[in-house]
Design an enzyme around this catalytic site. Structure first.
Site, PDB file in Angstrom:
ATOM      1  N   ASP A  63       0.989  -1.204   0.041  1.00 19.43           N
ATOM      2  CA  ASP A  63       0.000  -0.099   0.116  1.00 19.43           C
ATOM      3  C   ASP A  63       0.995   1.260  -0.051  1.00 19.43           C
ATOM      4  OD1 ASP A  63       0.949  -0.075   2.638  1.00 19.43           O
ATOM      5  OD2 ASP A  63      -0.959  -1.122   3.360  1.00 19.43           O
ATOM      6  N   ASP A  65       1.574   4.855   1.830  1.00 21.22           N
ATOM      7  CA  ASP A  65       1.410   5.769   2.635  1.00 21.22           C
ATOM      8  C   ASP A  65       2.245   7.035   2.358  1.00 21.22           C
ATOM      9  OD1 ASP A  65       0.324   3.982   4.282  1.00 21.22           O
ATOM     10  OD2 ASP A  65       2.434   3.200   5.176  1.00 21.22           O
ATOM     11  N   ASP A 137      11.423   3.654  12.142  1.00 21.31           N
ATOM     12  CA  ASP A 137      12.132   2.313  12.719  1.00 21.31           C
ATOM     13  C   ASP A 137      13.670   2.023  11.952  1.00 21.31           C
ATOM     14  OD1 ASP A 137      10.681   1.324  10.545  1.00 21.31           O
ATOM     15  OD2 ASP A 137       9.655  -0.091  11.697  1.00 21.31           O
TER      16      ASP A 137
HETATM   17  P1  ATP Z   1       4.624  -3.474   5.074  1.00 21.43           P
HETATM   18  O1  ATP Z   1       5.031  -3.718   3.654  1.00 21.43           O
HETATM   19  O2  ATP Z   1       4.602  -4.626   6.003  1.00 21.43           O
HETATM   20  O3  ATP Z   1       3.483  -2.596   4.987  1.00 21.43           O
HETATM   21  P2  ATP Z   1       5.525  -1.199   5.792  1.00 21.43           P
HETATM   22  O4  ATP Z   1       7.062  -0.496   6.001  1.00 21.43           O
HETATM   23  O5  ATP Z   1       4.911  -0.225   5.134  1.00 21.43           O
HETATM   24  O6  ATP Z   1       5.841  -2.444   5.596  1.00 21.43           O
HETATM   25  P3  ATP Z   1       4.092  -0.374   8.271  1.00 21.43           P
HETATM   26  O7  ATP Z   1       3.942  -1.237   9.515  1.00 21.43           O
HETATM   27  O8  ATP Z   1       2.858  -0.307   7.188  1.00 21.43           O
HETATM   28  O9  ATP Z   1       5.197  -0.932   7.514  1.00 21.43           O
HETATM   29  O10 ATP Z   1       4.470   1.044   8.487  1.00 21.43           O
HETATM   30  C1  ATP Z   1       4.659   2.034   7.926  1.00 21.43           C
HETATM   31  C2  ATP Z   1       6.030   2.667   8.205  1.00 21.43           C
HETATM   32  O11 ATP Z   1       5.649   3.542   9.233  1.00 21.43           O
HETATM   33  C3  ATP Z   1       7.298   2.048   8.344  1.00 21.43           C
HETATM   34  O12 ATP Z   1       7.823   2.000   6.950  1.00 21.43           O
HETATM   35  C4  ATP Z   1       7.896   2.925   9.184  1.00 21.43           C
HETATM   36  O13 ATP Z   1       8.596   3.920   8.619  1.00 21.43           O
HETATM   37  C5  ATP Z   1       6.906   3.628  10.111  1.00 21.43           C
HETATM   38  N1  ATP Z   1       6.643   2.716  11.448  1.00 21.43           N
HETATM   39  C6  ATP Z   1       5.764   1.751  11.574  1.00 21.43           C
HETATM   40  N2  ATP Z   1       5.818   1.059  12.640  1.00 21.43           N
HETATM   41  C7  ATP Z   1       6.777   1.831  13.407  1.00 21.43           C
HETATM   42  C8  ATP Z   1       7.169   1.763  14.933  1.00 21.43           C
HETATM   43  N3  ATP Z   1       6.873   0.821  15.404  1.00 21.43           N
HETATM   44  N4  ATP Z   1       8.396   2.702  15.037  1.00 21.43           N
HETATM   45  C9  ATP Z   1       8.612   3.423  14.078  1.00 21.43           C
HETATM   46  N5  ATP Z   1       8.258   3.505  12.793  1.00 21.43           N
HETATM   47  C10 ATP Z   1       7.493   2.556  12.268  1.00 21.43           C
HETATM   48 MG    MG Z   2       2.917  -0.374   5.038  1.00 21.15          MG
END
Ligand code: ATP
Ligand code: MG
Length: 407
Positions: A63, A65, A137
């Site tokens: 997705d 963001d 993160d």
């Molecule tokens: P996925 O492919 O699983 O969606 P993602 O990187 O998009 O991976 P998400 O859980 O959707 O992961 O989170 C979006 C973004 O928000 C991450 O890329 C990160 O930058 C930030 N993020 C999410 N959770 C945390 C956390 N616990 N601490 C710090 N940053 C976070």
């Molecule tokens: Mg995501």
């Protein structure tokens, strides 16, 4: 392919963004539209996080963001199809048919937000792009892409870490994990999904922080734990789960010293991977049923030896396994329902009486229970003849099914 994209990105990056860095074809049209509109209204707007990371290593983004310096109210005013959500940190969901795009305002450093006490959130909880990057993160999750100017902002060397396949925490791992121990689980998940090595210092700190996970609110951790197994890389995920002793914390039945358990679970997980690959939905209840089954089954066999009725033996085994599980890491009721249904339907595959066969076939959980039975069949837990009979039945058309049951 992965290397090729990265090299072109790197080359472009070092040429001060003169070339096309990420083709717009990779970006959701709706995300582009949001960014265009925000920028037209003089706001900054970028795609951030998983989407950019995944595109750069040739994975399909899950997705998109978006982050911006517009406040939630300002975003809400620009998009009719939007809704402000969240209490701790408000952000905006914008809907385009089935696609949901999350737009959040740059977040300030946790220290700054902390000072706001638990009152109504003020705008100074919002920050600059630099502050927003600092609280993310991992380095590879803090890449900001402006598709209009075609620029990537990489504050922490994320592109380099993508290339060397390293998962590195932003800032001091000890401090960042203490701030939010869920990041330990996320590190394990991304390492499996991206096939990245966890940075040595980070790994040491993950081991130290794992006991803290028991204190995390259930709603936050359950999804992250399950997601470890939904990365499409079963073997890697399970190995990491075992190596970090996560089964002790989350699934005691996933007895990692038992080869029997590991083989069964791995086989189940590989089927999950196949489903992910072809875009089929995954039922967490099914996955959990796989994790706990060997425990249920061994108990059931013991009870049966003690001459309990087969059904009583199974029900007692289920109850004991779930009590054991719930003491450690309770599973939500809706998943428990799916799991127990899948387990309880298993003995019913042994009865080939026509009426009973069709009754089982029309059960809403039949497909999951049937897949589960096939998995047990691969372990010789179910007679091969029975497996073949059911496979022929399932694969036949209505007329064929009738015939099979009449033979
Ligand atoms: P996925 O492919 O699983 O969606 P993602 O990187 O998009 O991976 P998400 O859980 O959707 O992961 O989170 C979006 C973004 O928000 C991450 O890329 C990160 O930058 C930030 N993020 C999410 N959770 C945390 C956390 N616990 N601490 C710090 N940053 C976070
Ligand atoms: Mg995501």
């Amino acid at each position: 392919m992965q290397k090729k994209i990265l090299n072109s990105v790197k080359a472009a990056y070092h040429q001060f963004f003169s070339k096309e860095i990420i083709s717009k074809d990779f970006i959701s049209k709706n995300a582009l539209e949001i960014i265009e509109k925000l920028q037209k209204h003089n706001f900054k707007a970028y795609i951030v996080g998983g989407a950019i990371r995944d595109i750069l290593i040739s994975l399909a983004p899950k997705d998109f963001d978006i982050v911006t310096n517009a406040t939630p109210e300002e975003i809400r005013q620009l998009f009719k199809n939007s809704r402000i959500i969240g209490r701790r940190f408000r952000l905006v969901h914008i809907f385009f048919g089935r696609e949901l795009i999350e737009v959040s305002t740059f977040r300030a450093k946790p220290e700054k937000i902390e000072r706001l006490k638990n009152g109504v959130q003020k705008d100074n909880a919002f920050g600059t792009i630099e502050e927003d990057a600092e609280r993310r993160d991992f380095t590879c999750n803090a890449l900001y892409f402006d598709p209009i100017k075609n620029k990537i902002f990489d504050f922490y060397g994320g592109i380099n870490d993508l290339e060397t396949q390293q998962l590195k925490m932003i800032g001091d791992p000890k401090k960042r994990l203490a701030e939010d121990p869920v990041r330990a689980i996320r590190a394990i998940r991304f390492s499996a999904k991206l096939n990245f090595e966890i940075d040595f210092k980070l790994k040491q700190q993950i081991i130290k922080v794992l006991p803290e996970l028991k204190k995390i609110p259930y709603s936050r951790i359950f999804d992250e734990v399950l997601k470890i197994f939904l990365t499409g890389h079963a073997e890697k995920s399970l190995n990491l789960f075992i190596n970090f002793n996560l089964s002790d914390i989350f699934f005691p039945s996933l007895n990692t010293s038992s080869e029997e358990v590991n083989n069964f679970v791995l086989r189940g997980l590989k089927k999950t991977d196949d489903r992910i690959r072809i875009g089929k939905p995954i039922n967490p209840g099914y996955l959990l049923a796989v994790f706990l089954w060997k425990d249920v089954n061994n108990l059931r066999n013991n009870f049966q030896k003690k001459s309990k009725y087969p059904i009583t033996a199974l029900n007692d085994a289920i109850e004991i396994t779930l009590i054991k599980q719930n003491k450690v890491f309770p599973i939500q009721k809706r998943f428990i329902t799916t799991m127990t249904e899948i387990w309880r339907l298993q003995p019913r595959f042994e009865n080939l009486n026509k009426k009973r066969v069709f009754r089982l076939f029309s059960h809403p959980r039949f497909r999951a229970a049937y897949d589960f039975m096939l998995l047990r069949g691969e372990e010789n837990e179910v007679d091969m003849k029975l497996v073949t009979w059911w496979t022929n039945f399932v694969e036949a058309d209505d007329g064929g099914r009738k015939k099979i049951t009449e033979q």
